[in-house]
Scaffold this active site. Structure first.
Site, mmCIF file in Angstrom:
data_model
loop_
_atom_site.group_PDB
_atom_site.id
_atom_site.type_symbol
_atom_site.label_atom_id
_atom_site.label_comp_id
_atom_site.label_asym_id
_atom_site.label_seq_id
_atom_site.Cartn_x
_atom_site.Cartn_y
_atom_site.Cartn_z
ATOM 1 N N ASP A 149 -10.255 -7.349 -18.275
ATOM 2 C CA ASP A 149 -10.421 -8.441 -19.238
ATOM 3 C C ASP A 149 -9.057 -8.749 -19.852
ATOM 4 O OD1 ASP A 149 -10.965 -10.135 -21.322
ATOM 5 O OD2 ASP A 149 -12.548 -8.903 -22.196
ATOM 6 N N HIS B 92 0.819 -1.219 0.000
ATOM 7 C CA HIS B 92 0.000 0.000 0.000
ATOM 8 C C HIS B 92 0.852 1.268 0.000
ATOM 9 C CE1 HIS B 92 -3.416 2.508 0.325
ATOM 10 N NE2 HIS B 92 -4.172 1.745 1.087
#
Length: 440
Positions: free
Chosen positions: A380, A156
């Site tokens: 995708d 992070h």
């Protein structure tokens, strides 16, 4: 018998080309981010292609994505002169794991909630998040039915959720074989100029706000202090239909979708927790400041560009007023602009930003984060968009993510964690509210 995972391969993937060396300075917002890895999962349905998520294709496209996002192939480091953490661009690579699991996708989607068990099953293990650790871990898990779970665990301190989504969209675009020069919708190149969020020079530095979200939380005065923040939680995924979201927004004039939904969750959480009317309850949020700064950050800014904000009310005020009241409170916690962000960066310059309090929150409070707009179809890889994406783990009780629901246009998914004893009552109260929206 509980499903098990068998690790097939574990290796390090290096950038496909030589990448810049040296170190990258991290901003105060990077230093103030939660020190740890953020695990996320993406579920993909099989599409009949014999090359579906072939390891060599996924691995090869990852190597090319690491050319553009070369800091992720580096290691968390420390400036020897100042002791400040940084990213050392070593080109050592990202950890890449393949595994096989005896879950079928539909079974997994019925049972999945973010929790340690699922994190341990689907996400590669990570080391202590301190120098000189790797910054990106990836696991591709092949399911019994032919489906796949892609899991990422990203440090992070390097970037926030928007940055992580940017990396994944770029990686997926490369895997699909898109021509970046010919595709007007291709992801923009990343920007690693974190000094755009540097504190202002001494005379110009101005802390105009209190920024309590970056200070230790005092013990709750009314709610039982023994029921404070806890690692013990129950998590759930609740879907709101497009019609329910529309009806809720109609009850919250002027509120964004995120604010309206958070207002309803906050109100229902207060009821489920049976908070006394005089108890203070605080709504914490994280606001993406990329477009709110003056001038705005570049579209491809990759670091942490979110700030913590909050607003408080009494439980009686929230529960005793129409939902529009809670929505107006949520607006107060999510409408900050450039002056607020610059004030925070300046404030962090004067404290030990690397060692800020990062514990959970009191059980009177709620932390809400928006992942709305992080388009699933952009993940995708050439075999179809994910059937689900979300966090693999909730860090503590009182956390809610609001995100687009996969395969349901206009619907939202709420991924939340609450105290185990509170969750059943919350589900009941929230279901009643959703039912009332359907009859409007």
């Amino acid at each position: 018998m509980a499903p098990t995972v068998k690790v097939l391969t574990s290796e390090v993937v290096v950038p496909a080309e030589e990448t810049p060396a040296g170190s990258i300075w991290l901003s105060n917002l990077d230093l103030a981010a939660r020190r740890g890895y953020t695990p996320t999962v993406y579920f993909f349905r099989p599409n009949g292609d014999p090359g579906f998520f072939a390891a060599d294709v996924v691995k090869g496209s990852l190597a090319r994505a690491l050319v553009a996002f070369y800091p992720l192939a580096g290691r968390f480091g420390v400036d020897g002169a100042t002791g400040r953490v940084q990213v050392d661009c070593t080109g050592e690579g990202a950890v890449f794991v393949t595994a096989r699991c005896d879950y079928a996708l539909d079974e997994l989607m019925r049972e999945f909630v973010p929790c340690r068990q699922m994190r341990d099953l689907l996400v590669p293990p990570t080391p202590a998040p301190n120098p000189p650790c790797a910054l990106l871990f990836v696991q591709v898990t092949y399911l019994r039915c032919g489906g796949v779970v892609l899991a990422l665990s990203m440090h992070h301190s390097v970037c926030d959720a928007r940055g992580a989504a940017h990396f994944l969209e770029t990686w997926a675009s490369i895997a699909r074989g898109d021509d970046a020069d010919a595709n007007a919708n291709a992801p923009v190149p990343p920007c690693f100029d974190y000094r755009l969020l540097a504190a202002r020079p001494g005379p110009a530095r101005a802390v105009l706000y209190d920024h309590p979200e970056y200070k230790p939380e005092p013990e709750p005065a009314v709610v039982d202090a023994g029921a404070g923040a806890s690692d013990d939680y129950a998590s759930a995924i609740i879907v709101m239909s497009k019609a329910q979201v529309g009806a809720l927004r109609a009850r919250c004039p002027g509120a964004s979708t995120f604010r309206a939904v958070v207002a309803l969750v906050w109100q229902c959480v207060c009821r489920a927790r049976a908070l006394p009317p005089e108890a203070e309850t605080r709504l914490y949020s994280m606001i993406d400041m990329r477009s709110r700064l003056d001038p705005p950050l570049p579209p491809g800014y990759f670091g942490n560009a979110v700030v913590r904000t909050s607003v408080s009310a009494t439980a009686g005020e929230l529960v005793g007023n129409p939902i529009g009241y809670a929505a107006r409170c949520a607006l107060a916690a999510t409408s900050q602009g450039d002056d607020y962000a610059r004030s925070l960066v300046d404030y962090l310059e004067g404290v030990d930003a690397m060692n800020l309090p990062r514990s959970g929150i009191s059980r009177a409070h709620l932390r809400a984060i928006s992942w709305v707009g992080m388009s699933l179809y952009k993940a995708d890889f050439g075999w179809g968009a994910p059937a689900f994406m979300g966090p693999a783990l909730m860090y503590y009780s009182g956390f809610v993510y609001v995100m687009n629901a996969a395969e349901k246009e206009g619907a939202l998914a709420l991924v939340l964690s609450l105290e185990p004893e509170t969750m059943p009552e919350f589900r009941k109260v929230f279901a009643e509210e959703l039912a009332s929206l359907e009859v409007l």
